[in-house]
Design a protein around this motif. Structure first.
Motif, PDB file in Angstrom:
ATOM      1  N   UNK A 121       0.848  -1.194   0.000  1.00 37.83           N
ATOM      2  CA  UNK A 121       0.000   0.000   0.000  1.00 37.83           C
ATOM      3  C   UNK A 121       0.883   1.245   0.000  1.00 37.83           C
ATOM      4  N   UNK A 122       0.624   2.135  -0.942  1.00 32.66           N
ATOM      5  CA  UNK A 122       1.352   3.402  -1.033  1.00 32.66           C
ATOM      6  C   UNK A 122       0.438   4.560  -0.657  1.00 32.66           C
ATOM      7  N   UNK A 160       4.985   6.939  -0.386  1.00 34.73           N
ATOM      8  CA  UNK A 160       5.648   6.108   0.623  1.00 34.73           C
ATOM      9  C   UNK A 160       4.868   4.819   0.838  1.00 34.73           C
ATOM     10  N   UNK A 161       5.586   3.744   1.112  1.00 34.13           N
ATOM     11  CA  UNK A 161       4.919   2.481   1.444  1.00 34.13           C
ATOM     12  C   UNK A 161       4.492   2.530   2.899  1.00 34.13           C
ATOM     13  N   UNK A 162       3.188   2.369   3.134  1.00 33.89           N
ATOM     14  CA  UNK A 162       2.675   2.452   4.503  1.00 33.89           C
ATOM     15  C   UNK A 162       2.266   1.087   5.055  1.00 33.89           C
ATOM     16  N   UNK A 163       2.168   0.077   4.188  1.00 35.13           N
ATOM     17  CA  UNK A 163       1.780  -1.249   4.670  1.00 35.13           C
ATOM     18  C   UNK A 163       2.113  -2.287   3.615  1.00 35.13           C
ATOM     19  N   UNK A 164       2.274  -3.523   4.069  1.00 33.70           N
ATOM     20  CA  UNK A 164       2.530  -4.653   3.181  1.00 33.70           C
ATOM     21  C   UNK A 164       2.138  -5.925   3.903  1.00 33.70           C
ATOM     22  N   UNK A 165       1.478  -6.828   3.196  1.00 33.30           N
ATOM     23  CA  UNK A 165       1.089  -8.083   3.821  1.00 33.30           C
ATOM     24  C   UNK A 165       0.053  -8.817   3.000  1.00 33.30           C
ATOM     25  N   UNK A 166      -0.554  -9.829   3.604  1.00 31.70           N
ATOM     26  CA  UNK A 166      -1.606 -10.581   2.941  1.00 31.70           C
ATOM     27  C   UNK A 166      -2.859  -9.709   2.837  1.00 31.70           C
ATOM     28  N   UNK A 167      -3.805 -10.088   1.980  1.00 25.76           N
ATOM     29  CA  UNK A 167      -5.053  -9.318   1.892  1.00 25.76           C
ATOM     30  C   UNK A 167      -5.746  -9.139   3.243  1.00 25.76           C
ATOM     31  N   UNK A 195      -4.352  -9.133   6.227  1.00 24.00           N
ATOM     32  CA  UNK A 195      -3.573  -8.221   7.068  1.00 24.00           C
ATOM     33  C   UNK A 195      -3.759  -6.776   6.634  1.00 24.00           C
ATOM     34  N   UNK A 196      -3.784  -6.563   5.321  1.00 25.55           N
ATOM     35  CA  UNK A 196      -3.879  -5.192   4.808  1.00 25.55           C
ATOM     36  C   UNK A 196      -5.243  -4.580   5.082  1.00 25.55           C
ATOM     37  N   UNK A 197      -6.308  -5.348   4.882  1.00 21.54           N
ATOM     38  CA  UNK A 197      -7.640  -4.748   5.006  1.00 21.54           C
ATOM     39  C   UNK A 197      -8.024  -4.445   6.455  1.00 21.54           C
ATOM     40  N   UNK A 198      -7.242  -4.969   7.412  1.00 23.36           N
ATOM     41  CA  UNK A 198      -7.505  -4.647   8.816  1.00 23.36           C
ATOM     42  C   UNK A 198      -6.462  -3.699   9.398  1.00 23.36           C
ATOM     43  N   UNK A 199      -5.519  -3.246   8.555  1.00 20.23           N
ATOM     44  CA  UNK A 199      -4.468  -2.335   9.010  1.00 20.23           C
ATOM     45  C   UNK A 199      -5.053  -0.936   9.207  1.00 20.23           C
ATOM     46  N   UNK A 200      -4.941  -0.359  10.411  1.00 26.58           N
ATOM     47  CA  UNK A 200      -5.534   0.962  10.675  1.00 26.58           C
ATOM     48  C   UNK A 200      -5.015   2.056   9.752  1.00 26.58           C
ATOM     49  N   UNK A 201      -3.722   2.011   9.408  1.00 28.97           N
ATOM     50  CA  UNK A 201      -3.160   3.023   8.517  1.00 28.97           C
ATOM     51  C   UNK A 201      -3.791   2.952   7.132  1.00 28.97           C
ATOM     52  N   UNK A 211      -6.769   4.914   2.772  1.00 29.61           N
ATOM     53  CA  UNK A 211      -7.266   4.458   1.480  1.00 29.61           C
ATOM     54  C   UNK A 211      -8.661   3.852   1.529  1.00 29.61           C
ATOM     55  N   UNK A 212      -8.867   2.913   2.424  1.00 31.11           N
ATOM     56  CA  UNK A 212     -10.134   2.203   2.435  1.00 31.11           C
ATOM     57  C   UNK A 212     -11.246   3.035   3.065  1.00 31.11           C
ATOM     58  N   UNK A 213     -10.885   4.009   3.871  1.00 31.35           N
ATOM     59  CA  UNK A 213     -11.911   4.854   4.515  1.00 31.35           C
ATOM     60  C   UNK A 213     -12.252   4.369   5.905  1.00 31.35           C
ATOM     61  N   UNK A 214     -12.452   5.301   6.818  1.00 35.58           N
ATOM     62  CA  UNK A 214     -12.772   4.947   8.185  1.00 35.58           C
ATOM     63  C   UNK A 214     -14.240   4.513   8.290  1.00 35.58           C
TER      64      UNK A 214
END
Length: 296
Positions: free
Chosen positions: A266-267, A271-278, A280-286, A291-294
């Motif tokens: 995820x950029x 800057x790269x702010x996250x990396x991982x499995x789907x 892991x990424x969709x539950x990452x607060x950053x 990107x995904x919206x609060x």
């Protein structure tokens, strides 16, 4: 030079790219592993396309390094990247609008030809005259014994192109001028042109942008089939028979990304702010915030 890990096809180390005073990428490090689909996501202007452009040589980063199979390819020329096995599609379709589907795909084969494309095309025309099936103009193997080497080479390339046309189900538009085709079909022709380079790594820049649901489902199916390979279905076309080593997918449709990707990077603002499995990424607060919206 970094140690070569056979599991890592592409390694990006501290990549930075600027246009004047505007920073497009800042210290981005990323690895693309063998036998995986890596998705790169982020808001518009996050630098996703810039990474693809640096990998295949369209952009020259100011800092950082890029390695392909352990070999440094930072600031490589695009034609050299293609010869090494790096092929891509574009967010904005880059086809020869005045040429047919067949000619567009065939044009991509020129870097794999031992003779000039113009001379090869002329020889092919001669070899096909009087030796073609009355139903179509596809080259047939029975004419091969009568051909010299230039003719035979051209026939070999045409076989690969015809396999790609069949695989992507674009036979009905093979003779049609690309500029007259619907948007979704033009995107499919661009994918065909990338496959014609027989890549080891396929870089897909928003391959489903502007498509309806049915068209997206078709492209998603093709991406999976390209990645996994088709075995004996296409014995003469290695990229279809064996699949590609890995795919880098830039895409905004999160449903598609979550279904296709093994890993996601995820950029945000270069800057790269996250990396991982789907998961892991969709539950990452950053990621949710950027990107995904609060959630309310």
């Amino acid at each position: 030079m970094v140690a070569y890990n056979k599991q890592v096809k592409i390694r990006i180390e501290n990549l930075s790219l600027s246009f004047g005073g505007a920073k497009a990428l800042t210290d981005v490090s990323l690895s693309i592993n063998d036998k995986e689909i890596l998705a790169i996501i982020g808001p518009n202007g996050a630098g996703k396309t810039c990474i693809l452009n640096c990998i295949n040589g369209f952009y020259k980063p100011q800092n950082g390094e890029i390695y392909f199979q352990g070999k440094r390819i930072t600031r490589i020329r695009p034609d050299r990247a293609a010869r090494l096995g790096l092929a891509r599609t574009f967010q904005n379709i880059e086809l020869f609008a005045g040429l047919s589907t067949l000619d567009n795909i065939m044009a991509a084969r020129h870097i794999l030809m031992k003779q000039s494309a113009l001379g090869g095309a002329f020889n092919l025309s001669l070899s096909l005259a009087g030796r073609r099936n009355q139903q179509d103009d596809r080259p047939h193997a029975e004419s091969a014994p009568f051909m010299n080497w230039p003719h035979w080479e051209e026939l070999k390339h045409r076989r690969v192109v015809e396999d790609i046309i069949d695989f992507l189900e674009i036979e009905p538009i093979r003779k049609k001028v690309v500029g007259t085709l619907p948007y979704g079909m033009r995107k499919r022709v661009e994918l065909a042109r990338a496959l014609a380079l027989e890549p080891k790594v396929l870089l897909l820049d928003e391959p489903m942008a502007g498509m309806n649901l049915e068209e997206k489902e078709d492209i998603a199916r093709f991406v999976v089939d390209i990645f996994e390979g088709q075995g004996d279905t296409y014995p003469d076309t290695p990229v279809l028979r064996d699949g590609v080593n890995c795919i880098v997918l830039v895409e905004h449709d999160m449903g598609v990304v979550m279904d296709l990707a093994d890993r996601i990077a995820v950029l945000d603002f270069g800057r790269k702010i996250a990396e991982g499995t789907p998961d892991e990424v969709k539950t990452n607060p950053q990621v949710i915030s950027a990107y995904l919206g609060k959630e309310n």
